[in-house]
Write an enzyme that holds these catalytic residues in place. Structure first.
Site, PDB file in Angstrom:
ATOM      1  N   LYS A 114      -1.162  16.335  -8.978  1.00 34.63           N
ATOM      2  CA  LYS A 114      -1.855  15.382  -9.849  1.00 34.63           C
ATOM      3  C   LYS A 114      -0.999  14.993 -11.042  1.00 34.63           C
ATOM      4  O   LYS A 114      -1.009  13.845 -11.467  1.00 34.63           O
ATOM      5  CB  LYS A 114      -3.187  15.962 -10.340  1.00 34.63           C
ATOM      6  CG  LYS A 114      -4.267  15.960  -9.280  1.00 34.63           C
ATOM      7  CD  LYS A 114      -5.632  16.194  -9.910  1.00 34.63           C
ATOM      8  CE  LYS A 114      -6.681  16.537  -8.878  1.00 34.63           C
ATOM      9  NZ  LYS A 114      -7.932  16.982  -9.477  1.00 34.63           N
ATOM     10  N   LYS A 197      -4.502  14.759   3.842  1.00 42.14           N
ATOM     11  CA  LYS A 197      -5.917  15.091   3.630  1.00 42.14           C
ATOM     12  C   LYS A 197      -6.728  13.843   3.271  1.00 42.14           C
ATOM     13  O   LYS A 197      -6.249  13.007   2.509  1.00 42.14           O
ATOM     14  CB  LYS A 197      -5.946  16.098   2.473  1.00 42.14           C
ATOM     15  CG  LYS A 197      -7.298  16.560   2.045  1.00 42.14           C
ATOM     16  CD  LYS A 197      -7.188  17.489   0.837  1.00 42.14           C
ATOM     17  CE  LYS A 197      -6.983  16.729  -0.463  1.00 42.14           C
ATOM     18  NZ  LYS A 197      -7.192  17.537  -1.682  1.00 42.14           N
ATOM     19  N   LYS A 200     -10.353  11.392  -2.248  1.00 43.08           N
ATOM     20  CA  LYS A 200     -10.852  10.311  -3.097  1.00 43.08           C
ATOM     21  C   LYS A 200      -9.705   9.512  -3.699  1.00 43.08           C
ATOM     22  O   LYS A 200      -9.838   8.338  -4.002  1.00 43.08           O
ATOM     23  CB  LYS A 200     -11.676  10.895  -4.258  1.00 43.08           C
ATOM     24  CG  LYS A 200     -12.926  11.599  -3.816  1.00 43.08           C
ATOM     25  CD  LYS A 200     -13.560  12.383  -4.965  1.00 43.08           C
ATOM     26  CE  LYS A 200     -14.004  13.746  -4.456  1.00 43.08           C
ATOM     27  NZ  LYS A 200     -14.886  14.499  -5.327  1.00 43.08           N
TER      28      LYS A 200
END
Ligand code: TYM
Length: 334
Positions: A114, A197, A200
């Protein structure tokens, strides 16, 4: 005898949960409420570790809670609550922050991924300590088991390490939680990028199946899912990740084994198979979407259910914190 305890959390960072959340976590949450003392939270404190608008957070927190009830969590049997309603989460997180090494936190791969996205210097300190808050969520409730997808494994290892460290330093206080990860659904992948994966934050909405999406777009996305060379429906993770992912999804949603599906679709090509996958997704999501819409139409009632959940959660969390404060050496307040 008391039932074992289960705790898990989900972030209100999108306008809908997706199929990965549903198969990897939510569905297990619903099953586990039958056998466990269940605590499930919408982790709004985690959501603000990345820039978040207040109105969006408020809306998404309610949408998340509504989806949890709509997917089958029973407010009588499960304690469903919003993380920020129970102040003890941040208090315990502070204590655990002080037990965590900088290097240990820096090794967390989700932080690395992130922060790479935002740029190292733009990433918040909150994002850095995110897994420590997650450890607090789990340890506060003395959870035995934590149902999650594979991406949470490392955070659960950290949680166990912190529990052991605290127990060793201050005396036995925390239960060591075990991850509850189902191999078959631990990583549902993106329909457009079947080795990544489903997430979102994925680059293209075409790769994600949202729980609250209408049947039309859901069917279209499944039909357009990236498939592999050849035309045989076979399970081969390395060479046919696209079809393998769809087989996993079909199997999980219909309860048919992968071997049976492979035999059934022998010689039929991808199209017929994909149509069935699409129908299974639509059949699963439609009632959840309809119940979510109904729950959202009465915010007062939804907020009432969340207040009941917060009350029950607080009772347990406060009991743990009385012990923690004493063990650490904080003076009593009165
Ligand atoms: P979050 O909100 O990203 O995801 C919620 C749950 O969905 C699972 N999941 C998946 N499972 C299979 N395949 C996928 N493609 C997929 N994508 C997501 C996640 O593993 C997760 O179980 N850090 C947590 C939230 C959290 C938490 C906690 C979890 C906060 N405190 C305490 C457990 C216990 C997270 O980001 O989940």
């Amino acid at each position: 005898m008391a039932r074992p305890r289960v705790l898990s959390g989900i972030q209100p960072t999108a306008d809908s949960f997706h199929l990965g959340n549903y198969l990897g976590a939510l569905r297990q949450w619903v099953t586990l409420q039958e056998t466990h003392d269940a605590f499930y939270c919408v982790v709004d404190l985690h959501a603000i570790t990345v820039p978040t608008e207040a109105a969006a957070l408020r809306r998404r927190t309610r949408v998340a809670a509504a989806q949890l009830f709509a997917a089958g969590l029973d407010p009588e049997r499960s304690t469903v609550f919003v993380q920020s309603h129970v102040r003890e989460h941040t208090e315990l997180a502070w204590v655990l922050n002080c037990l965590t090494g900088m290097g240990e936190a820096a090794r967390m791969t989700q932080f690395k991924d992130k922060s790479a996205k935002f740029g190292e210097s733009a990433a918040s300190v909150g994002l850095f300590t995110y897994p420590i808050l997650q450890a607090a969520d789990i340890l506060l409730y003395q959870a035995n088991s934590v149902p999650v997808g594979a991406d949470q494994k490392q955070h659960l290892e950290l949680t166990r390490d912190l529990a052991q460290r605290f127990n060793h330093r201050y005396g036995d206080t925390f239960t060591l939680p075990a991850p509850h990860i189902l191999k078959e659904v631990e990583k549902i992948t993106d329909l457009q990028e079947p080795t990544a994966k489903m997430s979102k934050s994925s680059s293209s909405p075409a790769g994600i199946l949202d729980v609250l999406e209408q049947p039309g777009p859901l069917r279209k996305k499944v039909m357009r899912a990236v498939t592999d060379t050849g035309s045989e429906v076979v399970f081969d993770e390395a060479n046919k990740p696209g079809i393998s992912n769809l087989l996993r999804i079909h199997s999980a949603l219909t309860g048919t084994s992968i071997a049976e599906l492979v035999a059934r679709f022998d010689g039929q090509g991808y199209g017929t198979f994909k149509k069935e996958v699409a129908e299974a997704v639509v059949e699963t999501f439609t009632p959840i979407r309809e119940r979510t819409e109904k729950l959202l139409s009465d915010e007062t009632e939804l907020d009432r259910l969340l207040a009941i959940g917060a009350g029950r959660a607080r009772d347990v969390a406060q009991r743990t914190m009385v012990q923690v404060r004493d063990r650490v050496g904080f003076l009593p307040t009165s």
